[in-house]
Scaffold this active site. Structure first.
Site, PDB file in Angstrom:
ATOM      1  N   GLY A 189      69.072 -88.428 -81.000  1.00 30.51           N
ATOM      2  CA  GLY A 189      68.833 -87.315 -81.907  1.00 30.51           C
ATOM      3  C   GLY A 189      69.078 -86.015 -81.182  1.00 30.51           C
ATOM      4  N   SER A 190      68.778 -84.897 -81.842  1.00 29.61           N
ATOM      5  CA  SER A 190      68.954 -83.632 -81.139  1.00 29.61           C
ATOM      6  C   SER A 190      67.944 -83.574 -80.007  1.00 29.61           C
ATOM      7  CB  SER A 190      68.742 -82.457 -82.098  1.00 29.61           C
ATOM      8  OG  SER A 190      67.427 -82.437 -82.577  1.00 29.61           O
ATOM      9  N   ASP A 217      70.566 -77.969 -90.870  1.00 29.54           N
ATOM     10  CA  ASP A 217      71.479 -79.031 -90.426  1.00 29.54           C
ATOM     11  C   ASP A 217      71.435 -80.206 -91.400  1.00 29.54           C
ATOM     12  OD1 ASP A 217      73.450 -80.022 -88.793  1.00 29.54           O
ATOM     13  OD2 ASP A 217      72.097 -80.836 -87.286  1.00 29.54           O
ATOM     14  N   LEU A 259      66.790 -96.842 -80.880  1.00 28.09           N
ATOM     15  CA  LEU A 259      67.419 -96.666 -82.189  1.00 28.09           C
ATOM     16  C   LEU A 259      68.666 -95.804 -82.117  1.00 28.09           C
ATOM     17  CD1 LEU A 259      64.222 -96.082 -84.370  1.00 28.09           C
ATOM     18  CD2 LEU A 259      65.610 -98.158 -84.250  1.00 28.09           C
ATOM     19  N   GLY A 260      68.665 -94.809 -81.242  1.00 26.00           N
ATOM     20  CA  GLY A 260      69.848 -93.950 -81.153  1.00 26.00           C
ATOM     21  C   GLY A 260      69.527 -92.628 -80.496  1.00 26.00           C
ATOM     22  N   GLY A 272      67.231 -85.611 -77.576  1.00 26.60           N
ATOM     23  CA  GLY A 272      66.595 -86.779 -76.970  1.00 26.60           C
ATOM     24  C   GLY A 272      66.982 -88.099 -77.597  1.00 26.60           C
ATOM     25  N   SER A 273      66.489 -89.201 -76.987  1.00 28.79           N
ATOM     26  CA  SER A 273      66.721 -90.553 -77.481  1.00 28.79           C
ATOM     27  C   SER A 273      65.552 -90.971 -78.367  1.00 28.79           C
ATOM     28  CB  SER A 273      66.858 -91.532 -76.313  1.00 28.79           C
ATOM     29  OG  SER A 273      67.938 -91.166 -75.481  1.00 28.79           O
TER      30      SER A 273
END
Length: 487
Positions: free
Chosen positions: A39-40, A149, A36-37, A42-43
């Site tokens: 993130g902070s 965040d 999916l993409g 990790g994948s």
């Protein structure tokens, strides 16, 4: 892809992974479907829970990452039980990765939707998203937690249009004895003034970030997005609170809502509970208003994926033909002095080895990275093929190291006066190299020749220092992995 999910609902709702599931290997419990993409830390992957048929998101985090921050994220998600916060199901250790199983939000983030449609949101759409987001923040703040965040990229939507807070990689916990925090964490353009100034902050720092997010959803980017992040960090505390670029385009209620969020004094800034009573939020429509933009964004994503797949299939056919033509031809690898040979190919190294998913959608306004000039454009991954380098025998490394040491020692003995003083070898603090003009060519050449071995020695000292800090951490991680398989 998503219509199949709707036609075949899960056999039962997954609430939490049981002990039996957590003692198995993750591949026995889940089928990973696609990436999916990022993130902070990790994948993130889309996966299906085999027993229930429920779609989940799995964040795979290398254990070399900041383990303390990862555990913090898991701890915060474990403590949360709200429809407006992404749910946590469980965790696994797999080889060198930690697998964190979370709730899947099929529509992606709000920033994904904006970029996929290439359109900003309407006031009605923004109000509906803000209402759910404020409920999530009200819950977090009641639990004495700060997200730190908040931005469109960290507000996820499921296929029904419900907004949920995600990515707790930098979230913080407030205690009674520590009413305000003093760490600068977040994404520069969304940071509250008090966070940047390090004067201590509490939960209403998230409210400032929410106001910036409201502008982001309306205009496509946050204020100061066109300037360097480091300059923005100086401008946010000193300038008046930002406003819309064209205030006349927006209603008085929306303008006032943003104004209530972007109050520079945290003591006078509204809370999440107060903002839920604001007329702009109270008049928000139901989540059904978001379904059209969600469907439009998902259609665009599906078409892009199909187009990419066609290109990949076409490239595979072309590469297959080239492989047939090139098979058996052997040439010496460039820079290879040990006689190693490789198969010649008309394909460039690394071509078509990475498909960039549109659902990854890396934000241009995401977490700040300093000194990133070496990154490839358009998300291209630069690959270093170490397998092509000939192995260097250990005895050769030993003699090379001895030779460097001898060179350094001999320079100290043989060079004339101007070079023998160790202080002369340091870089002048004022950058003044005028003294070099008085040296002979021979002296200059010797100094130049000495720089490389000196640099190698300094690098080796730094490497050893880094290793001495890194190894105890790796040992501690390995010990924990042996004691337990999951959290």
């Amino acid at each position: 892809m998503e219509t199949v999910q709707l036609r075949n609902p899960p056999r039962r709702q997954l609430k939490k992974l049981d002990e039996d599931s957590l003692t198995k290997q993750p591949e026995e419990v889940f089928d990973v479907l696609e990436k999916l993409g990022e993130g902070s830390y990790g994948s993130v992957y889309k996966a299906i829970h085999k027993e229930t048929g429920q779609i989940v998101a799995i964040k795979q985090v290398p254990v070399e990452s900041d383990l303390q921050e990862i555990i913090k994220e898991i701890s915060i998600m474990q403590q949360c039980d709200s429809h407006h916060v992404v749910k946590y199901y469980g965790s696994y250790f797999k080889n060198t990765d930690l697998w964190i199983v979370m709730e899947y939000c099929g529509a992606g983030s709000v920033s994904d939707i904006i970029r996929l449609r290439n359109k900003t949101l309407t006031e009605d759409e923004i109000a509906t998203i803000l209402q759910s987001t404020l409920k999530g923040l009200e819950y977090l703040h009641f639990m004495r937690k700060i997200h730190r965040d908040i931005k469109a990229g960290n507000i996820l939507l499921n296929t029904e249009g419900h907004a949920k807070l995600a990515d707790f990689g930098v979230a913080g916990q407030l205690t009674d004895t520590m009413a305000k925090r003093n760490t600068v964490i977040g994404t520069p353009f969304w940071m509250a003034p008090e966070v940047i100034q390090e004067i201590g902050y509490n939960c209403v720092a998230d409210i400032w970030s929410l106001g910036i997010t409201a502008i982001e959803m309306a205009e496509g980017k946050p204020p100061y997005a066109d300037i360097h992040p480091m300059r923005a960090i100086f401008m946010i505390p000193t300038n008046p609170p930002p406003t819309f670029r064209k205030p006349e385009l927006w209603s008085d209620n929306f303008t006032d809502f943003v104004k209530q969020c972007l109050v520079k004094s945290p003591e006078q800034r509204a809370t999440a509970t107060q903002l839920l009573q604001h007329p702009f939020v109270k008049s928000a429509k139901g989540v059904s208003i978001l379904r059209d933009l969600i469907n439009e964004a998902m259609d665009v994503k599906l078409k892009r994926q199909e187009s990419q797949q066609r290109e990949v299939d076409q490239d595979d056919e072309e590469n297959s033909e080239e492989d047939e033509m090139d098979s058996g031809t052997m040439v010496r690898a460039v820079g290879d002095e040990m006689g190693t040979v490789r198969v010649a190919s008309t394909m460039t190294d690394g071509a078509n080895t990475m498909i960039e998913h549109d659902d990854t959608l890396p934000s241009q306004l995401g977490t700040m990275v300093i000194n990133a000039e070496d990154e490839e454009e358009e998300g291209t991954m630069k690959r270093r093929d170490e397998t092509m380098q000939p192995a260097k025998p250990s005895f050769l490394e030993y003699f090379e190291q001895k030779e460097k040491e001898n060179q350094i020692n001999s320079f100290g003995k043989s060079i004339p006066g101007p070079l023998q003083n160790s202080s002369d070898w340091k870089v002048p603090q004022d950058g003044d190299y005028e003294f070099l003009k008085s040296w002979t060519v021979e002296d200059l050449q010797k100094r130049l020749l000495a720089l490389d071995p000196m640099m190698e020695q300094e690098i080796e000292e730094i490497r050893q220092k880094y290793q001495s800090k890194r190894q105890p951490i790796l040992d501690a991680i390995e010990a924990k992995k042996r004691r337990q398989q999951n959290f």
